[in-house]
Design a protein around this motif. Structure first.
Motif, PDB file in Angstrom:
ATOM      1  N   GLU A 127      45.626  69.249  27.860  1.00  0.00           N
ATOM      2  CA  GLU A 127      44.362  69.090  27.135  1.00  0.00           C
ATOM      3  C   GLU A 127      44.258  67.676  26.546  1.00  0.00           C
ATOM      4  O   GLU A 127      43.205  67.047  26.618  1.00  0.00           O
ATOM      5  CB  GLU A 127      44.254  70.147  26.034  1.00  0.00           C
ATOM      6  CG  GLU A 127      42.899  70.265  25.398  1.00  0.00           C
ATOM      7  CD  GLU A 127      41.806  70.706  26.358  1.00  0.00           C
ATOM      8  OE1 GLU A 127      40.641  70.387  26.087  1.00  0.00           O
ATOM      9  OE2 GLU A 127      42.097  71.368  27.373  1.00  0.00           O
ATOM     10  N   ASN A 128      45.362  67.173  25.999  1.00  0.00           N
ATOM     11  CA  ASN A 128      45.367  65.803  25.464  1.00  0.00           C
ATOM     12  C   ASN A 128      45.158  64.784  26.584  1.00  0.00           C
ATOM     13  O   ASN A 128      44.446  63.791  26.396  1.00  0.00           O
ATOM     14  CB  ASN A 128      46.675  65.514  24.725  1.00  0.00           C
ATOM     15  CG  ASN A 128      46.742  66.211  23.394  1.00  0.00           C
ATOM     16  OD1 ASN A 128      45.720  66.559  22.815  1.00  0.00           O
ATOM     17  ND2 ASN A 128      47.949  66.442  22.912  1.00  0.00           N
ATOM     18  N   ARG A 129      45.757  65.022  27.732  1.00  0.00           N
ATOM     19  CA  ARG A 129      45.579  64.132  28.875  1.00  0.00           C
ATOM     20  C   ARG A 129      44.121  64.141  29.318  1.00  0.00           C
ATOM     21  O   ARG A 129      43.517  63.098  29.565  1.00  0.00           O
ATOM     22  CB  ARG A 129      46.484  64.556  30.033  1.00  0.00           C
ATOM     23  CG  ARG A 129      46.469  63.557  31.200  1.00  0.00           C
ATOM     24  CD  ARG A 129      47.167  64.099  32.417  1.00  0.00           C
ATOM     25  NE  ARG A 129      46.550  65.304  32.952  1.00  0.00           N
ATOM     26  CZ  ARG A 129      45.417  65.339  33.656  1.00  0.00           C
ATOM     27  NH1 ARG A 129      44.746  64.242  33.890  1.00  0.00           N
ATOM     28  NH2 ARG A 129      44.946  66.480  34.117  1.00  0.00           N
ATOM     29  N   ARG A 130      43.537  65.336  29.380  1.00  0.00           N
ATOM     30  CA  ARG A 130      42.141  65.460  29.792  1.00  0.00           C
ATOM     31  C   ARG A 130      41.216  64.757  28.789  1.00  0.00           C
ATOM     32  O   ARG A 130      40.287  64.051  29.171  1.00  0.00           O
ATOM     33  CB  ARG A 130      41.782  66.932  29.935  1.00  0.00           C
ATOM     34  CG  ARG A 130      40.437  67.176  30.553  1.00  0.00           C
ATOM     35  CD  ARG A 130      40.071  68.652  30.712  1.00  0.00           C
ATOM     36  NE  ARG A 130      41.024  69.596  30.195  1.00  0.00           N
ATOM     37  CZ  ARG A 130      41.763  70.428  30.950  1.00  0.00           C
ATOM     38  NH1 ARG A 130      41.653  70.417  32.249  1.00  0.00           N
ATOM     39  NH2 ARG A 130      42.605  71.274  30.392  1.00  0.00           N
ATOM     40  N   GLU A 131      41.476  64.952  27.494  1.00  0.00           N
ATOM     41  CA  GLU A 131      40.659  64.300  26.469  1.00  0.00           C
ATOM     42  C   GLU A 131      40.809  62.783  26.546  1.00  0.00           C
ATOM     43  O   GLU A 131      39.828  62.040  26.398  1.00  0.00           O
ATOM     44  CB  GLU A 131      41.042  64.808  25.081  1.00  0.00           C
ATOM     45  CG  GLU A 131      40.547  66.198  24.781  1.00  0.00           C
ATOM     46  CD  GLU A 131      40.990  66.683  23.406  1.00  0.00           C
ATOM     47  OE1 GLU A 131      41.574  65.894  22.633  1.00  0.00           O
ATOM     48  OE2 GLU A 131      40.745  67.867  23.111  1.00  0.00           O
ATOM     49  N   LYS A 133      41.481  61.049  29.182  1.00  0.00           N
ATOM     50  CA  LYS A 133      40.757  60.613  30.375  1.00  0.00           C
ATOM     51  C   LYS A 133      39.259  60.532  30.089  1.00  0.00           C
ATOM     52  O   LYS A 133      38.586  59.576  30.484  1.00  0.00           O
ATOM     53  CB  LYS A 133      41.029  61.582  31.521  1.00  0.00           C
ATOM     54  CG  LYS A 133      40.437  61.180  32.839  1.00  0.00           C
ATOM     55  CD  LYS A 133      40.821  62.172  33.920  1.00  0.00           C
ATOM     56  CE  LYS A 133      40.175  61.830  35.233  1.00  0.00           C
ATOM     57  NZ  LYS A 133      40.474  62.811  36.278  1.00  0.00           N
ATOM     58  N   GLU A 134      38.740  61.536  29.367  1.00  0.00           N
ATOM     59  CA  GLU A 134      37.318  61.530  29.021  1.00  0.00           C
ATOM     60  C   GLU A 134      36.984  60.345  28.123  1.00  0.00           C
ATOM     61  O   GLU A 134      35.950  59.684  28.293  1.00  0.00           O
ATOM     62  CB  GLU A 134      36.926  62.843  28.338  1.00  0.00           C
ATOM     63  CG  GLU A 134      36.869  64.026  29.266  1.00  0.00           C
ATOM     64  CD  GLU A 134      36.557  65.317  28.529  1.00  0.00           C
ATOM     65  OE1 GLU A 134      36.246  65.290  27.321  1.00  0.00           O
ATOM     66  OE2 GLU A 134      36.627  66.375  29.179  1.00  0.00           O
ATOM     67  N   VAL A 135      37.862  60.061  27.168  1.00  0.00           N
ATOM     68  CA  VAL A 135      37.640  58.924  26.271  1.00  0.00           C
ATOM     69  C   VAL A 135      37.666  57.623  27.070  1.00  0.00           C
ATOM     70  O   VAL A 135      36.828  56.738  26.871  1.00  0.00           O
ATOM     71  CB  VAL A 135      38.692  58.907  25.134  1.00  0.00           C
ATOM     72  CG1 VAL A 135      38.663  57.577  24.379  1.00  0.00           C
ATOM     73  CG2 VAL A 135      38.461  60.067  24.181  1.00  0.00           C
ATOM     74  N   ASP A 136      38.635  57.515  27.991  1.00  0.00           N
ATOM     75  CA  ASP A 136      38.707  56.314  28.845  1.00  0.00           C
ATOM     76  C   ASP A 136      37.443  56.154  29.679  1.00  0.00           C
ATOM     77  O   ASP A 136      36.909  55.050  29.812  1.00  0.00           O
ATOM     78  CB  ASP A 136      39.935  56.375  29.766  1.00  0.00           C
ATOM     79  CG  ASP A 136      41.232  56.162  29.015  1.00  0.00           C
ATOM     80  OD1 ASP A 136      41.174  55.719  27.852  1.00  0.00           O
ATOM     81  OD2 ASP A 136      42.297  56.451  29.604  1.00  0.00           O
ATOM     82  N   GLU A 137      36.954  57.245  30.251  1.00  0.00           N
ATOM     83  CA  GLU A 137      35.743  57.184  31.059  1.00  0.00           C
ATOM     84  C   GLU A 137      34.545  56.784  30.215  1.00  0.00           C
ATOM     85  O   GLU A 137      33.716  55.969  30.635  1.00  0.00           O
ATOM     86  CB  GLU A 137      35.490  58.527  31.744  1.00  0.00           C
ATOM     87  CG  GLU A 137      36.449  58.842  32.866  1.00  0.00           C
ATOM     88  CD  GLU A 137      36.256  60.236  33.430  1.00  0.00           C
ATOM     89  OE1 GLU A 137      35.400  60.998  32.924  1.00  0.00           O
ATOM     90  OE2 GLU A 137      36.971  60.574  34.382  1.00  0.00           O
ATOM     91  N   THR A 142      30.687  52.754  28.533  1.00  0.00           N
ATOM     92  CA  THR A 142      30.056  51.983  27.466  1.00  0.00           C
ATOM     93  C   THR A 142      30.299  50.487  27.671  1.00  0.00           C
ATOM     94  O   THR A 142      29.383  49.668  27.533  1.00  0.00           O
ATOM     95  CB  THR A 142      30.599  52.426  26.089  1.00  0.00           C
ATOM     96  OG1 THR A 142      30.417  53.825  25.949  1.00  0.00           O
ATOM     97  CG2 THR A 142      29.888  51.711  24.962  1.00  0.00           C
ATOM     98  N   TYR A 143      31.504  50.115  28.025  1.00  0.00           N
ATOM     99  CA  TYR A 143      31.828  48.709  28.251  1.00  0.00           C
ATOM    100  C   TYR A 143      31.037  48.158  29.434  1.00  0.00           C
ATOM    101  O   TYR A 143      30.542  47.034  29.390  1.00  0.00           O
ATOM    102  CB  TYR A 143      33.336  48.542  28.487  1.00  0.00           C
ATOM    103  CG  TYR A 143      33.726  47.119  28.766  1.00  0.00           C
ATOM    104  CD1 TYR A 143      33.782  46.194  27.730  1.00  0.00           C
ATOM    105  CD2 TYR A 143      34.003  46.697  30.064  1.00  0.00           C
ATOM    106  CE1 TYR A 143      34.133  44.882  27.979  1.00  0.00           C
ATOM    107  CE2 TYR A 143      34.350  45.383  30.328  1.00  0.00           C
ATOM    108  CZ  TYR A 143      34.415  44.481  29.280  1.00  0.00           C
ATOM    109  OH  TYR A 143      34.753  43.180  29.537  1.00  0.00           O
TER     110      TYR A 143
END
Length: 157
Positions: A127-131, A133-137, A142-143
């Motif tokens: 779940e932390n890995r998935r979150e 990944k979502e934050v990175d995406e 945004t960048y």
């Protein structure tokens, strides 16, 4: 966040029910042993009463019939006590067997609980890995918008 679901929860539930059942069996075996020990103590008490009576019968005027009856009662109490000792031994063996079954079921339950904890830890890592990944995406998106000159803020226009 996704919801954790342990795939072997039904097995763990069965192990918990089995442990409860074995605890009840152990408790019943313990009560049976206590009852048998109380009976043995009662027989010892009765024998002691016959021994006191024998001492009383030997003082003063001796009555052969009463002495013989008392001696017979004492011999019978010895037989009853030996039989009761065997009943206590049987109850002790039953208690030990119930204790071993309970211990085995408790080990099985603890094993399944450990497996559940490990599965939950793996779930949290995933779940932390998935979150992450979502934050990175989201950060990349945004960048990317800002680098193209888009601010994403509708009030700047």
């Amino acid at each position: 966040m996704a919801r954790f679901r342990y795939s072997m929860q039904s097995i763990l539930d069965i192990k918990l029910k089995m442990e409860t059942q074995k605890k009840q069996e152990f408790s019943s075996a313990r009560n049976a042993l206590d009852t048998e020990e109380e009976r043995l103590q009662g027989l010892y008490g009765r024998k002691q009463g016959y021994e006191k009576e024998a001492g009383r019968l030997r003082t003063g005027v001796l009555n052969r019939l009463e002495l013989e009856a008392n001696r017979t009662a004492l011999l019978c109490m010895d037989v009853y006590i030996e039989d009761q000792k065997e009943q206590v031994a049987v109850a002790e063996r039953n208690l030990e067997a119930a204790r071993e079954r309970l211990t085995e079921v408790m080990k099985e339950r603890k094993t399944h609980e450990t497996l559940r904890e490990k599965a939950f830890e793996m779930f949290l890592v995933e779940e932390n890995r998935r979150e992450g990944k979502e934050v990175d995406e989201l950060t990349s998106y945004t960048y990317g918008k800002r680098s193209k000159g888009e601010t994403g803020n509708h009030f700047d226009r």
